[in-house]
Write a protein that holds these residues in place. Structure first.
Motif, PDB file in Angstrom:
ATOM      1  N   ASP A 163      -6.377  -0.879  -4.834  1.00 40.51           N
ATOM      2  CA  ASP A 163      -5.844  -1.532  -3.589  1.00 40.51           C
ATOM      3  C   ASP A 163      -6.387  -2.316  -3.082  1.00 40.51           C
ATOM      4  OD1 ASP A 163      -4.321  -2.234  -1.244  1.00 40.51           O
ATOM      5  OD2 ASP A 163      -3.503   0.140  -0.813  1.00 40.51           O
ATOM      6  N   GLU A 164      -5.914  -3.790  -3.469  1.00 37.54           N
ATOM      7  CA  GLU A 164      -7.581  -4.639  -2.793  1.00 37.54           C
ATOM      8  C   GLU A 164      -8.633  -4.470  -3.583  1.00 37.54           C
ATOM      9  OE1 GLU A 164      -6.513  -6.691   0.923  1.00 37.54           O
ATOM     10  OE2 GLU A 164      -4.955  -5.409   1.515  1.00 37.54           O
ATOM     11  N   SER A 212       1.175  -1.051   0.364  1.00 35.83           N
ATOM     12  CA  SER A 212       0.199  -0.207   0.090  1.00 35.83           C
ATOM     13  C   SER A 212       0.845   1.289   0.062  1.00 35.83           C
ATOM     14  CB  SER A 212      -0.724   0.216   1.287  1.00 35.83           C
ATOM     15  OG  SER A 212      -1.485  -1.243   1.580  1.00 35.83           O
TER      16      SER A 212
HETATM   17 MG    MG Z   1      -2.343  -1.984   1.688  1.00 42.35          MG
END
Ligand code: MG
Ligand code: ATP
Lengths: 252, 856
Positions: free
Chosen positions: A178-179, A59
């Motif tokens: 991000d995910e 991240s």
């Molecule tokens: Mg992360």
């Protein structure tokens, strides 16, 4: 909303570049170094998955590359443009005009309808949205009937699809995710992934996606593995098996 | 429109309501004040015009001239002007003030001769012809509800009521009241009851009538012609100058002066001169109103700033997201300011309407309850443009800081896990140093201003110091609330009883900003009201003390030649005696220099309990070797010889004439008797001047020596202070309403912030009542802190305010805290806090435990 032509995304120049990025939090014993001299290139018009154990700095890398956070040292490029050290104003403009985001949660402005959320980056930039593209994308995402709804009236998957639509409609050069499927059930997750894939294949955008899911990562053209803030693996056209093995390796 | 602003307004909706209401109240105050001032000055113009109605020139006394002097605009002068070329008529008018009754109701009357040339049309009835007839102005007739055929009674001047000692000569030729019958009603308005009589009617008045003016009407065409008026004005001035042997001087709107006494003005000049006078008064009025308007606006600005602060906090995540997807800081800032602009505009429009209605209501009330007839309130450009403009500006200005804060949200803030906020920022250096500077400097200036009796530093310092307290509030308000909570919780970590206060204490630490904001709103209200209350009480106490100093005795009743039984019957019947003491007196001859006068000698025992009960200050009694001497008793000298002793003279204005008071040590050998003595009486502090006047008048029928100057003075200023306080509190009302809206506002805003917290508490087993109780307890504890701080500040400001207004030498100021009123403020503040917390408490206690789990 970009007017950049495909030609300018020459394969020779990477769409996103990280050079010797350093980032640390805290001092002394308590210090954490999520990025330790990380250098990596992401080719234009490609779908790259970023994997790695929790806390490995994925991240953090995304934030730095997208100009949301500043590294302690090193450089980050969007296209040929170095974004590290840019004044806030220009950075904002680059984020608005060249970058799209899909986060795991909290993707949408709660007081705006789905449609307003999708058109927001364009309106911030003062550009007229491409209505045709808007209709096409929302149609494909199955959002046509839900455009007037506010985020709290949408399911988690629908919210996520609205975020994807936002990232696609303004046609940024690079989409960071991000995910994006962490919250979603299998089917919705697959749909979102399919759209990201389409963004690369049909609209020639660059997608960089963090994921823990080897199935999701296997849809990418390339997978990079991070461990302790450094590059720990790089696979072209990964399949689930090889990814799982590589992950096991890194985690150990 | 800015897409962010639109979305913000949509989501702000309910939260902005209170802020909008605060704007509306403040703007309403400003608009109403402007409209009232306008109506007031128009009223004055109309009245000024009515005064001159129909006259081309008016000869009257100059300002500051002696009405009993010479020359005055009387009949004799009018005769000389009558024959002037161009003059159709010159009528001398007399004027008198008297108490009386209109249709059975007591009234203060202004009576004058009816100007023959008057253009005021008759509304009903006929003009007065007989000496017993009168016409009233329309307003007077309406206010007192009388008409043609009703009776007007004009009382003779009553010396008892005016507080003068009753002199026997004036008592004898008391002419008794005069009665008139209303013959008609003429158009016109005036601030007092106004009646016009015939010249013969004026002669019948039981009070003295003064020559007021000579009204000159010009011949034919010249009547009403400004050029002719000016020309004749010079002729008239020349005639008057010749008649009185005095110089002519041009005096601008004051017309043409003749010597020191007289002037000639055209009708136009009179109106203008009156308006110039009044603009001064209207400006003072406008200034006072502006000051209170500023307070209301300031409080509203705080409420708005609070609201937007909370909004920014609650929108942090959204703001960060907007930043992340490319919203520029400027865009966020302008969205916020636009939101403020819309809020300010809507609030101001509502406020302008509200203010207009309030002014209409006040105008009606003025006529109905205070018998002060105002010109109808009419919308003015100033009120409807300036008022709302100020409101909008104030709102936008109040948004500046929150808007700036909105732009400092980093994109990363969107990505942090929810609710795991890092420790709140410490109070910044800038804020700390500004706060300390303001507080220290402000309070120092206040104290100095109070001590040196200078108003500007006292007032400016108070404002600066209070601002400083607000700026620094974050430092000490949350710890105070926390300490209170812990105190209430008592020892024992896990006691059931202490659970709620303990939670309140923890919250105060967790959300210092919100705690401070809520407490500040209340603090402003409490400080304003307690400053006024304590200030008024201190003024009263200071005057009281000063009065006791100068006039240590309320009333002394002499017995010489009177029947003691009659006197005590009157006194007992009045119900106005709180203590009395009968002092035996000795009739003696006092010698001072060459003169020898008969005096009454008294020798009260300074230590006696009775004396102490009657007198307000027994230290006023003389030491051995000194004699207190009533004024005008002895002609000269600072020594008096009495029964062979020589004593120092100390004048005592509070003694009845012819009285000498000695120390008992000096009174040996004198023969005292009750018949020659005096009754010293103390009356209640709140005795009204009416009942005191009646008592002195009744006593005056039996005995000659009555002094009640002190009591009458006291009676005359006590209602004044109360009235001033009442008016000021009413004006403050607007500010206080805004402050109460402020508490309600921050508390209800906290509902949005606290949904998750409430849900969590419910999920871990707290009852609904518990959650509601938590909010109410929190509000009450904050109110207690606001009370403590506000009363302390109010005591300082009240003292400084009064002390800076009074001159040190005249009245040394004492601080007085009226505990009963303070208790009322306390109850009101706690009540307001509890009340304001009701809705939020209800809303929060209804939160379902699941609500904490949903996102936004
Ligand atoms: Mg992360
Ligand atoms: N604001 C911060 N302050 C302190 N430490 C931080 C902060 N943000 C991240 N870290 C630390 O940096 C490291 C890397 O964090 P990062 O979020 O990049 O990990 P990640 O690879 O995305 O993990 P996950 O897969 O769990 O999302 C972690 O050890 C984290 O604790």
């Amino acid at each position: 909303m970009t007017t950049t032509t495909t030609g300018s995304r020459a394969l020779t120049a990477p769409a996103v570049r990280a050079v010797a990025l350093e980032k640390s939090y805290g001092d002394g014993d308590a210090a954490v170094r999520p990025l330790r001299g990380l250098s990596i290139d992401f080719d234009a018009g490609r779908f790259t998955a970023v994997m790695g154990p929790s806390g490995s700095g994925k991240s953090t890398l995304m934030h730095v590359l997208a100009g949301l956070d500043a590294p302690d040292a090193g450089q980050a490029f969007i296209g040929r443009r170095e974004i590290t050290g840019l004044p806030e104003k220009q950075l904002t403009r680059i984020r608005r005009d060249h970058i799209g985001f899909i986060f795991q949660a909290y993707n949408l402005v709660p007081s705006m309808t789905a449609e307003e959320n999708i058109l927001l980056p364009g309106r911030l930039g003062g550009a007229r949205a491409d209505r045709g593209l808007f209709r096409e994308i929302t149609g494909r995402l199955g959002l046509s009937a839900r455009l007037g709804h506010r985020p709290f009236e949408l399911s988690g998957g629908q919210q996520q699809r609205v975020a994807v639509a936002r990232a696609l409609v303004s046609r940024p050069d690079v989409i960071f995710a991000d995910e994006p499927t962490g919250n979603l059930d299998q089917a919705t997750g697959a749909e979102v992934l399919g759209l990201l894939r389409a963004a690369v294949d049909e609209y020639d955008q660059t997608v960089i996606m963090v994921t823990h899911d080897v199935q999701a990562a296997s849809l990418a053209d390339r997978a990079v593995l991070l461990a302790d803030g450094a590059l720990a693996g790089d696979l072209q056209a990964p399949d689930a098996g090889r990814l799982a093995a590589a992950m096991l390796e890194v985690t150990r | 429109m800015n897409p962010i602003a639109t979305a913000n307004l949509r989501s702000g909706g309910r939260r902005l309501f209170a802020a909008g209401a605060a704007v509306a109240v403040a703007v309403a105050f400003v608009v109403a004040a402007l409209l009232m001032v306008d109506s007031f000055s128009r009223t004055m113009r109309v009245q000024a015009q009515a005064e001159t109605a129909g006259a081309d020139l008016v000869v009257s006394l100059q300002d500051g001239a002696d009405p009993a002097g010479d020359p005055v605009p009387d009949e004799a002068l009018a005769q000389r002007l009558q024959d002037q070329p161009g003059v159709a008529s010159a009528q001398a008018l007399r004027n008198a003030y008297a108490e009386g009754e209109l249709g059975g109701q007591p009234a203060m009357l202004r009576l004058s001769e009816h100007p023959g040339h008057s253009t005021s049309p008759l509304v009903s009835g006929a003009l007065p012809h007989a000496a017993g007839e009168a016409v009233l102005t329309e307003d007077t007739a309406r206010v007192y509800g009388i008409g043609p055929g009703d009776e007007i009674v004009v009382e003779a001047a009553d010396p008892a009521v005016t507080g003068q000692p009753v002199a026997p000569e004036t008592q004898q030729d008391d002419p008794g009241p005069a009665r008139y019958i209303v013959s008609g009603i003429v158009e016109g308005s005036s601030p007092y009851a106004r009646a016009y009589l015939t010249p013969a009617g004026m002669d019948r008045l039981p009070v003295e009538a003064w020559p007021e003016s000579i009204r000159i009407v010009l011949d034919g065409e010249a009547h009403g012609d400004p050029a002719a008026q000016t020309a004749v004005q010079q002729d008239v001035a020349a005639v008057l100058a010749a008649a009185t042997g005095q110089e002519i001087a041009a005096m601008g709107v004051q017309g043409t002066g003749i010597g020191e006494q007289l002037r000639v003005q055209t009708g136009e000049q009179i109106v203008e001169a009156r308006m110039q006078d009044l603009t001064g008064q209207a400006n003072v009025l406008a200034g006072v109103l502006a000051a209170f308007g500023a307070v209301a606006l300031f409080v509203a600005a705080l409420v708005i700033a609070n609201t937007f602060q909370v909004l920014v906090a609650s929108r942090t995540r959204t703001l960060a997201l907007l930043r992340a997807i490319g919203a520029a800081r400027r865009q966020l800032r302008s969205a916020m300011l636009l939101e403020g602009l819309v809020l300010g505009a809507l609030g101001s429009i509502a406020g302008a309407l509200l203010g207009y209605l309030a002014a209409l209501g006040l105008g009606l009330a003025a006529g109905r309850f205070w018998q002060f007839e105002l010109e109808p309130v009419a919308p003015t450009f100033a009120a409807f443009v300036a008022g709302p403009a100020v409101g909008v500006l104030m709102t936008v200005a109040a948004c500046l800081l929150p808007a700036h804060r909105a732009t400092t949200v980093t994109p990363m803030a969107a990505l942090r896990p929810a609710d795991v906020e890092p420790a709140r920022r410490r109070v910044s250096w800038l804020r700390l140093s500004a706060g300390v500077l303001l507080t220290a400097g402000g309070f120092a200036a206040t104290v100095l201003g109070g001590m040196r009796h200078e108003m500007l530093p006292a007032a400016g310092g108070a404002i600066a110091g209070f601002l400083g307290v607000l700026v620094l509030g974050r430092l000490f308000i949350p710890p105070m609330v926390r300490a209170l909570g812990l105190l209430l919780a008592g020892p024992g970590r896990f006691s059931r009883r202490g659970a709620l206060p303990r939670l309140v204490a923890q919250n105060a630490r967790q959300v210092p900003g919100r705690t401070t904001a809520t407490t500040s709103a209340l603090l402003i209200g409490v400080t304003l009201v307690s400053t006024m209350t304590i200030g008024a009480a201190s003024a009263q106490a200071s005057l009281e003390r000063e009065l006791a100093q100068r006039l240590p005795l309320d009333m002394a009743v002499g017995f010489a030649g009177a029947d003691a039984g009659d006197v005590s019957r009157v006194l007992d019947g009045s119900g106005l005696v709180t203590a009395e003491v009968l002092l035996p007196g000795a009739a003696e001859e006092a010698r001072s220099g060459e003169t020898q006068v008969p005096v009454t000698v008294l020798a009260p025992e300074p230590g006696a309990a009775e004396t102490a009960q009657v007198m307000r200050r027994t230290t006023a009694l003389p030491d051995p070797g000194t004699a207190l001497v009533a004024p005008a008793t002895l002609q000269e000298g600072d020594e008096v010889e009495l029964a062979g002793r020589v004593l120092d003279v100390e004048p005592a204005g509070w003694l009845p004439a012819g009285t000498i008071v000695l120390n008992p040590a000096d009174a040996a050998g004198l023969s005292f008797s009750e018949d020659a003595g005096q009754l010293w009486v103390r009356v209640p502090d709140d005795a009204g001047s009416g009942e005191l006047g009646r008592l002195t008048a009744q006593l005056g029928e039996h005995t000659e020596v009555v002094v009640a100057e002190a009591t009458l003075l006291r009676a005359s200023y006590a209602p004044l202070i109360d009235t001033v306080l009442l008016v000021v509190l009413a004006l403050l009302g607007a500010a206080v309403v805004v402050a109460v809206i402020g508490i309600g506002n921050t508390l209800s805003l906290s509902v949005f912030e606290r949904r998750r917290e409430a849900a969590l508490l419910r999920a871990v087993g707290m009852s609904r009542g518990g959650v509601g109780g938590l909010i109410t307890l929190e509000a009450v504890l904050m109110a207690v802190v606001a009370l403590v701080l506000g009363l302390a500040a109010g005591a300082l400001f009240g003292w400084a305010g009064i002390s800076s207004v009074f001159q040190a030498e005249a009245v040394p100021v004492v601080l007085a805290v009226p505990w009963d009123r303070v208790a009322m403020i306390g109850v009101a503040a706690l009540g307001a806090a509890a009340l304001a917390s009701l809705l939020p408490a209800r809303a929060l206690s209804r939160t379902s435990p699941a609500a904490g789990l949903s996102v936004d």
